[in-house]
Scaffold this active site. Structure first.
Site, PDB file in Angstrom:
ATOM      1  CB  CYS A 130      -0.949   0.018   1.196  1.00  0.00           C
ATOM      2  SG  CYS A 130      -2.068  -1.395   1.247  1.00  0.00           S
ATOM      3  CG  HIS A 386      -6.173   1.915  -0.494  1.00  0.00           C
ATOM      4  ND1 HIS A 386      -4.986   2.462  -0.963  1.00  0.00           N
ATOM      5  CD2 HIS A 386      -5.821   0.869   0.299  1.00  0.00           C
ATOM      6  CE1 HIS A 386      -3.976   1.773  -0.461  1.00  0.00           C
ATOM      7  NE2 HIS A 386      -4.449   0.792   0.299  1.00  0.00           N
ATOM      8  CB  CYS A 416      -1.024   0.344   7.860  1.00  0.00           C
ATOM      9  SG  CYS A 416      -2.650   0.171   7.104  1.00  0.00           S
ATOM     10  N   GLY A 418       0.712  -3.755   3.939  1.00  0.00           N
ATOM     11  CA  GLY A 418       0.470  -5.181   4.052  1.00  0.00           C
ATOM     12  C   GLY A 418       1.735  -5.961   4.364  1.00  0.00           C
TER      13      GLY A 418
END
Length: 430
Positions: A130, A386, A416, A418
């Site tokens: 991300c 997103h 954050c 993954g």
């Protein structure tokens, strides 16, 4: 195959101690370096153009039939049009993407050539989940700082409509499956976020309130035209799922932003990952399609070329956290970036923190002691989507545009990541 929820919960309980308050990163004292990062130097790495496509709903929206490389091509063309930069001056392009086969390396190079960049412009793809779009911008900024290149583009793209699904999950070998932390890397994020919310007592009421606020801020910003500067319209072919009629449409705005969303209306949606759970489609990021691009160069280069300076890159941090606690990434990464810049949270005017899940955003904001009014003032991924590899580059345009509009200076973008990471970057608007 992904791990069963029960097994994921069992493993999560084994690492829950990492969230004890005595493990919270220390924030630096206020005001140590704000004057320093506001000063201008010929060697500053500056942003002269930052744009994105609209974000549209995965599998439903008007970009659903457009391949990621084509979204990138349109974005490159729009960046060249707006910035008026000579494409032959751009030495390198980095593009973040998560789902594309082969990382998108071949088609992204092709997209750059088709957009008008000469064969002398190098292209690479990268995947840090991300944070891929932010990592792309940081890679280009660092290449400029080191003298490797003079001008480059950090970008991100994702067509979740065409590439999101079971095929995106890698099968692990026995060597990986038999190592607990390694195996934890493929626990579904919804499952681990659900268990984290439960263990840390992040209530559904708080999650739904945060999500509703994201929608409300985004719809207000959209109605006021606050996204218009960062969004460049794209014209694409779209097959209507109801009539199967192919149309040519011009997409001008994010289609996930909805009116009338309240905490009460969200409270009626069924939980997605556990019967008694708190996470659902309304308080998690939307699956969506989109692309973004950021033009970077030294200040001295921008001044020589007559490029407008929107802001500058200060620094970035990337950190690891336990895979099952992926959502705490901003809580750990933001203090590191602030410390490197010599500033405190109170020196920051706007935080763009990706809303992967309301649960993790609520927790990070609370644990960092952030002023909620400074976080995502135009809404976030819960409201407008997103596209995985794109978000980090999108945040740059959203952040700098809003800082400049409001006459503020210091911003932080973060997310954050993954498999258990966090990333953050400090930016200054001009």
């Amino acid at each position: 195959m992904t791990q069963a929820p029960d097994k994921a919960r069992e493993r999560l309980s084994q690492v829950s101690g990492h969230l004890a308050s005595d493990n919270q990163p220390a924030l630096p004292s206020s005001g140590l370096g704000k004057d320093a990062i506001l000063k201008k130097s010929p060697d500053d790495v500056v942003v002269t153009c930052a744009i994105r496509t609209p974000f549209t709903k995965g599998g439903k929206g008007p970009l659903k039939d457009t391949m990621g490389a084509d979204l990138l091509l349109y974005t490159f063309k729009n960046l060249l049009s707006r910035s008026k930069i000579d494409p032959s001056l751009v030495e390198d392009i980095a593009t973040g993407c998560v789902l594309a086969p082969g990382g998108g390396a071949t088609e992204f190079r092709a997209a750059a050539l088709a957009a008008g960049f000469p064969d002398s412009t190098a292209v690479k793809s990268l995947n840090r989940q991300c944070s891929s779009g932010l990592q792309a911008c940081v890679d280009i900024a660092n290449a400029i700082k080191s003298g490797m290149i003079e001008i480059g583009i950090g970008s991100g793209v994702e067509s979740m409509s065409t590439q999101y699904g079971p095929g995106a999950v890698t099968e692990f070998s026995e060597l990986l499956e038999n190592h607990m932390q390694a195996a934890n890397c493929k626990v579904p994020m919804g499952v681990l976020s659900e268990q984290m919310a439960k263990d840390k007592k992040v209530t559904r009421k708080d999650q739904d309130a945060f999500a509703a606020n994201s929608f409300q801020k985004a719809i207000k910003a959209q109605e006021q035209g606050l996204f218009d500067e960062e969004i460049m319209p794209v014209t694409v072919k779209y097959t209507d799922p109801k009539t199967e009629e192919e149309k040519t449409v011009t997409v001008t705005k994010d289609d996930g932003v909805r009116t009338g969303i309240t905490a009460e209306s969200l409270s009626k949606i069924r939980a997605a990952f556990a019967k008694d759970g708190t996470i659902h489609a309304g308080n998690a990021s939307q699956v969506s399609d989109g692309a973004a691009a950021v033009l970077l160069m030294k200040r001295s280069t921008a001044e020589r070329l007559g490029q407008p300076i929107l802001g500058k890159y200060v620094n970035a941090s990337v950190v690891g956290v336990p895979p099952l606690l992926m959502g705490i990434g901003p809580w750990k990464a933001i203090p590191v970036a602030l410390e490197k810049a010599g500033i405190s949270k109170d020196d920051v005017d706007i935080f763009e923190i990706n809303e992967a899940f309301a649960s993790q955003c609520v927790w990070c904001i609370k644990e960092l002691g952030l002023d909620e009014s400074k976080v995502n003032p135009k809404g976030g991924a819960i409201a407008f989507g997103h596209p995985l590899g794109c978000t980090g580059a999108r945040q740059v345009s959203t952040l700098l545009t809003e800082l400049r509009r409001t006459g503020q200076k210091v911003g932080v973008s973060s997310m954050c990541v993954g498999t258990g990471m966090g990333m953050a970057a400090v930016w200054v608007a001009e």
